[in-house]
Scaffold this motif. Structure first.
Motif, mmCIF file in Angstrom:
data_model
loop_
_atom_site.group_PDB
_atom_site.id
_atom_site.type_symbol
_atom_site.label_atom_id
_atom_site.label_comp_id
_atom_site.label_asym_id
_atom_site.label_seq_id
_atom_site.Cartn_x
_atom_site.Cartn_y
_atom_site.Cartn_z
ATOM 1 N N LEU A 298 -26.212 66.832 1.116
ATOM 2 C CA LEU A 298 -24.858 66.270 0.909
ATOM 3 C C LEU A 298 -24.654 65.604 2.204
ATOM 4 O O LEU A 298 -24.779 66.106 3.228
ATOM 5 N N ASN A 299 -24.467 64.312 1.952
ATOM 6 C CA ASN A 299 -24.294 63.336 3.009
ATOM 7 C C ASN A 299 -22.927 62.425 2.996
ATOM 8 O O ASN A 299 -22.601 62.081 1.906
ATOM 9 N N ASP A 300 -22.412 62.242 3.926
ATOM 10 C CA ASP A 300 -20.930 61.557 4.288
ATOM 11 C C ASP A 300 -20.878 60.996 5.288
ATOM 12 O O ASP A 300 -21.388 61.382 6.489
ATOM 13 N N SER A 301 -19.990 59.964 5.393
ATOM 14 C CA SER A 301 -19.736 59.028 6.779
ATOM 15 C C SER A 301 -18.627 59.857 7.520
ATOM 16 O O SER A 301 -18.200 59.534 8.807
ATOM 17 N N GLN A 302 -17.794 60.843 6.789
ATOM 18 C CA GLN A 302 -16.839 61.538 7.569
ATOM 19 C C GLN A 302 -17.262 63.120 7.747
ATOM 20 O O GLN A 302 -17.692 63.604 6.722
#
Length: 437
Positions: A298-302
């Motif tokens: 799971l990848n996110d910028s926040q």
């Protein structure tokens, strides 16, 4: 004077009575039972077994998956990594292909959650290593069982020594009473002018000698009691145990050969099996390994946002063609260890068979010794009776009477020692053959 003597004797009798009441009686079976529960060597052998069991369960990894969960926070201005972050976050737009932005992306963050799993499919070397660990665990189980049997034998031997200490004390007490009686008779004869002063002195010397030996016998009782406490895992104490009387444990044992199912022999056999499994494991190391792997991301910028998932799964086949002779040398080492353990097993069986044959002969020799000592005691007692009668009639000197009395006590002690030796050998014989009481 007479009243004082009576009061003193009463006080001594009362003290001995109180000591007898305070001393706790214990049987051999009770002592063995307590030792099985509390002995330190037994506890340590049980811990060795538990350690071997834990080592065995480490090999569960041969079949069970390994799962890892992680969380990573990254920041970069590297163009390649920054664009990779956008791809992982599934947030690429047409504006992101602007050459200026591609070349100078600025600080870009990525917060990733990853779960990885690895599953062994075919690792033959580890399968045989697991079998070796199982054999080693069984080896420690047999060692723990044999340790219990050995401690039980040591308790029985120490208990027999305590019985002998009490027997020696009782014999010395009887001897002391006899010698005191002789001393009183000699003193009366001296007062009547029938014997010389040297006869009285010789009798007094004999009294002093036995009193000294009696004091040592009392110390031996306390020493043996504390030795028994140590084996039973109890605290050292000034209290002396009382025991059953020392009697010969005479039994008829059939001709018995060494049992190959004795725990110590089975333990060595399991050690051979364990090294054999390690030889096979080192051979299987030359074969390919097959393992499955998978990951979920799971990848996110926040931070602490969990979007944009992806997964990766596959099967890996690896074959180590050459390891710089490491595997080959490891296989030779395992083979040598196996040969050494087999040789140790064969030698142990031969030595234990010799011990068994020797114990059987010692048992017969001890019985012969007991038979002779019983005759000696009877003859010494009769010689003492004859000399006592002659001494009362003034026909035998005091020295001969004292020597006869000392010989009688010595023969009784030798008989008790022969019985003690027989009982110890009999317990050792049962220890070697695993014959129950």
């Amino acid at each position: 004077m007479r009243r004082t003597t009576i009061l003193t004797l009463s006080a001594i009798a009362f003290t001995l009575s109180v000591q007898a009441q305070n001393n706790r009686h214990i049987t051999a079976d009770q002592a063995v039972s307590v030792a099985i529960e509390n002995n330190s060597h037994i506890k340590m052998s049980d811990m060795d077994r538990r350690i071997a069991n834990a080592d065995f369960h480490q090999t569960d990894a041969v079949f069970l998956p390994q799962v890892t969960l992680g969380y990573t926070a990254l920041t970069t201005n590297n163009p390649l990594n920054a664009f990779g972050f956008l791809l992982q976050q599934e947030s690429v737009t047409a504006m992101d292909f602007d050459p200026a932005k591609l070349n100078h992306p600025g600080a870009t963050q990525n917060y990733g959650t990853q779960a990885e799993a690895k599953l062994p499919l075919l690792n033959l070397d580890m399968i045989y290593a697991r079998k070796g660990a199982r054999a080693q665990e069984e080896m420690y189980q047999y060692k723990a069982e044999r340790t219990k049997e050995y401690i039980a034998f040591e308790v029985q031997k120490t208990y027999t020594g305590l019985q002998m200490a009490y027997q020696a004390r009782d014999i010395l007490r009887e001897s002391l009473e006899d010698v005191k009686q002789i001393h009183r008779s000699v003193t009366n004869f001296y007062d009547q002018g029938l014997v010389q002063k040297s006869d009285v002195l010789n009798a007094q010397v004999q009294v002093n000698t036995i009193e000294s030996a009696l004091a040592k016998a009392e110390s031996n009782i306390h020493n043996a009691s504390n030795g028994l406490r140590l084996l039973m895992g109890l605290e050292i104490s000034d209290e002396a145990y009382t025991t059953d009387s020392l009697v010969q444990k005479k039994k008829i044992y059939p001709e018995t050969t060494l049992s190959l199912f004795r725990p110590d022999i089975l333990a060595l056999q399991k050690a051979v099996d364990a090294t054999d499994m390690m030889v096979k494991s080192s051979r299987m190391a030359f074969l390919p390994r097959i393992n499955a792997f998978a990951s979920y991301n799971l990848n996110d910028s926040q931070a602490f946002k969990f979007r944009n998932d992806s997964y990766l799964a596959g099967i890996n086949l690896s074959w180590e063609i050459f390891s710089g002779n490491q595997n080959r040398s490891k296989m030779k080492s395992a083979q040598y260890q196996k040969n050494r353990m087999q040789e140790e097993l064969n030698l142990h069986i031969k030595k234990e068979q010799l011990e068994l044959d020797k114990a059987r002969r010692d048992l017969n020799d001890s019985q012969t010794e007991i038979n002779k000592q019983q005759i000696n005691v009877e003859q010494a007692e009769e010689a003492l009776r004859i000399l006592a009668d002659r001494h009362n009639e003034g026909l035998a000197n005091t020295t001969d009477l004292l020597m006869a009395q000392a010989q009688f006590s010595q023969q009784k002690l030798l008989l008790s020692q022969a019985i003690m030796s027989y009982n110890v050998i009999e317990a050792y014989f049962r220890f070697l053959t695993k014959i129950e009481n």
